[in-house]
Design a protein around this motif. Structure first.
Motif, PDB file in Angstrom:
ATOM      1  N   THR A  33      55.614  -0.561 -10.342  1.00  0.00           N
ATOM      2  CA  THR A  33      55.167  -1.486 -11.373  1.00  0.00           C
ATOM      3  C   THR A  33      56.108  -1.505 -12.569  1.00  0.00           C
ATOM      4  O   THR A  33      56.923  -0.607 -12.759  1.00  0.00           O
ATOM      5  N   SER A  34      55.927  -2.508 -13.411  1.00  0.00           N
ATOM      6  CA  SER A  34      56.779  -2.623 -14.600  1.00  0.00           C
ATOM      7  C   SER A  34      56.547  -1.475 -15.569  1.00  0.00           C
ATOM      8  O   SER A  34      57.447  -1.082 -16.317  1.00  0.00           O
ATOM      9  N   SER A  35      55.337  -0.910 -15.556  1.00  0.00           N
ATOM     10  CA  SER A  35      55.051   0.195 -16.481  1.00  0.00           C
ATOM     11  C   SER A  35      55.700   1.503 -16.063  1.00  0.00           C
ATOM     12  O   SER A  35      55.831   2.423 -16.859  1.00  0.00           O
TER      13      SER A  35
ATOM     14  N   THR B 151      55.334  -6.418  -8.665  1.00  0.00           N
ATOM     15  CA  THR B 151      55.674  -5.092  -8.175  1.00  0.00           C
ATOM     16  C   THR B 151      56.933  -5.182  -7.333  1.00  0.00           C
ATOM     17  O   THR B 151      57.285  -6.244  -6.824  1.00  0.00           O
TER      18      THR B 151
ATOM     19  N   GLY C  98      61.636  -1.372 -16.054  1.00  0.00           N
ATOM     20  CA  GLY C  98      60.496  -2.256 -16.230  1.00  0.00           C
ATOM     21  C   GLY C  98      60.564  -3.026 -17.537  1.00  0.00           C
ATOM     22  O   GLY C  98      61.043  -2.514 -18.545  1.00  0.00           O
ATOM     23  N   ARG C  99      60.082  -4.260 -17.510  1.00  0.00           N
ATOM     24  CA  ARG C  99      60.028  -5.082 -18.725  1.00  0.00           C
ATOM     25  C   ARG C  99      58.806  -5.991 -18.665  1.00  0.00           C
ATOM     26  O   ARG C  99      58.197  -6.160 -17.617  1.00  0.00           O
TER      27      ARG C  99
ATOM     28  N   VAL D 215      61.619  -4.430 -12.246  1.00  0.00           N
ATOM     29  CA  VAL D 215      60.350  -5.118 -12.045  1.00  0.00           C
ATOM     30  C   VAL D 215      59.826  -5.585 -13.398  1.00  0.00           C
ATOM     31  O   VAL D 215      59.974  -4.896 -14.406  1.00  0.00           O
TER      32      VAL D 215
ATOM     33  N   VAL E 116      63.436   3.308 -12.199  1.00  0.00           N
ATOM     34  CA  VAL E 116      62.719   2.048 -12.383  1.00  0.00           C
ATOM     35  C   VAL E 116      63.076   1.453 -13.746  1.00  0.00           C
ATOM     36  O   VAL E 116      63.025   2.149 -14.771  1.00  0.00           O
TER      37      VAL E 116
ATOM     38  N   ILE F 261      55.869  -5.496 -19.828  1.00  0.00           N
ATOM     39  CA  ILE F 261      54.789  -4.643 -19.339  1.00  0.00           C
ATOM     40  C   ILE F 261      53.440  -5.118 -19.880  1.00  0.00           C
ATOM     41  O   ILE F 261      53.323  -5.454 -21.059  1.00  0.00           O
TER      42      ILE F 261
ATOM     43  N   ASN G 131      58.434   2.820 -15.972  1.00  0.00           N
ATOM     44  CA  ASN G 131      59.777   2.644 -16.516  1.00  0.00           C
ATOM     45  C   ASN G 131      60.415   4.007 -16.732  1.00  0.00           C
ATOM     46  O   ASN G 131      60.017   4.748 -17.623  1.00  0.00           O
TER      47      ASN G 131
END
Length: 350
Positions: free
Chosen positions: A112-114, A53, A153-154, A48, A151, A156, A116
């Protein structure tokens, strides 16, 4: 008096569908009405980016005899290191088959991206996630065979805040220039973003109950605050489903202005002399130290007190010998107030 500025005290709120939350310090009793027999996910690896999301569908088989009509899942980061853990919360899981006392519930967790990293399922609770809830029951555990949710994530979101004036004088209004940028590029997302700006209890409640505004296309939004808001949380939250997509909660930096005066300028050796003082703000409950000068430059603590709701405090000095003795009231870092000191005062021991 001595004042010293303080960089804003920042506490990051994690990004969409996440919240800063640790495993309860005290081992509360689990919900006797809920037993989970199985939990599966339609995917265990998601990628994500940015403000997006990724939805992961959860299916939970459980036996529930309570009154709530939904369940929800709590995920914890499997390796948090020091400090509070980062959590994920599902949307309400609805009964799709069977009966509550032997049924199947289903619903998504919006990742979410956060978020991670790798998350384990901390457990299942009845009802719906509410950060302001007083429910202290432990979640029902899931079977040990339940896989991790991984997850990637990027891009962010990162939220910053610039407070003006800094520090905020007691009794004066202030403003905060908030910004939302892509932490990977250091640039804005290039569109106006809907954000929630809250103060006090609103920062710890449901994000969908906090009033929203739009940033400009550069990611900035400025809000003015009354003086009374400086000692409670100020926050920018990026609205999500069960928790914010991202955000920042902070206390406005304050100046420490402290004064102290002894009730007597002289006293017989061993006599207790009250020292009355004030701290502007006030930082209620924060500690104030009475320090005595030893030699030319060494200050040692000889008494303590706390700041009352009036901003006043009282310390007790006790001259240890005949002659002029130097004292000061010293304030340690406390919440959004930095270290500060009163002027040096003297009591003559007789």
């Amino acid at each position: 008096m001595m004042t010293r500025s303080l960089v804003a005290t920042l506490a990051v709120v994690p990004l969409l569908g996440t919240a800063v939350a640790g495993v309860p310090a005290a081992q509360a009793a689990p919900n006797a009405d809920l037993t989970v027999t199985e939990m599966t996910m339609d995917k265990t690896l998601v990628a994500v980016a940015g403000l997006n999301t990724a939805s992961v569908t959860l299916t939970v088989k459980a036996k529930y005899t309570g009154s709530a009509t939904t369940l929800y899942a709590i995920f914890e980061l499997s390796d948090t290191g020091p400090g509070p853990s980062q959590s994920l919360y599902s949307t309400p899981l609805k009964l799709i088959a069977g009966t509550p006392d032997n049924g199947t519930w289903q619903g998504p967790v919006n990742v979410t991206s956060s978020a991670n990293g790798a998350y384990y399922t901390y457990g299942i609770k009845a009802g719906r996630f509410d950060p302001a809830s007083n429910d202290n029951t432990e979640p029902a555990p899931v079977p040990e065979s339940t896989p991790l949710l991984r997850v990637s994530g990027r891009n962010i979101p990162r939220v910053t805040a610039k407070v003006t004036p800094n520090p905020v004088p007691a009794g004066k209004p202030y403003s905060v220039r908030w910004s939302v940028i892509n932490s990977a590029t250091g640039k804005a997302y290039g569109t106006r973003l809907k954000v929630a700006l809250g103060n006090g209890a609103a920062c710890a409640g449901r994000v969908d109950q906090v009033p929203t505004v739009l940033t400009d296309t550069a990611g900035y939004v400025t809000r003015s605050y009354p003086s009374t808001a400086a000692d409670s949380a100020n926050c920018l939250l990026i609205p999500g489903t069960e928790a914010p997509l991202g955000g920042l909660t902070m206390l406005a930096p304050r100046a420490t202005i402290i004064s102290a005066t002894p009730a007597r300028a002289s006293a017989p050796v061993g006599t207790i002399v009250p020292v009355n003082g004030t701290v502007a703000g006030p930082p209620v409950g924060c500690e104030v130290l009475l320090q005595r000068l030893y030699g030319a430059s060494q200050w040692r603590t000889v008494g303590t007190s706390t700041v009352r709701s009036s901003g006043r405090f009282t310390l007790n000095a006790q001259p240890a010998y005949k002659g002029s003795i130097a004292y000061r009231a010293w304030f340690w870092n406390c919440r959004n107030y930095p270290v500060g000191s009163s002027k040096t005062f003297h009591i003559q021991g007789t």
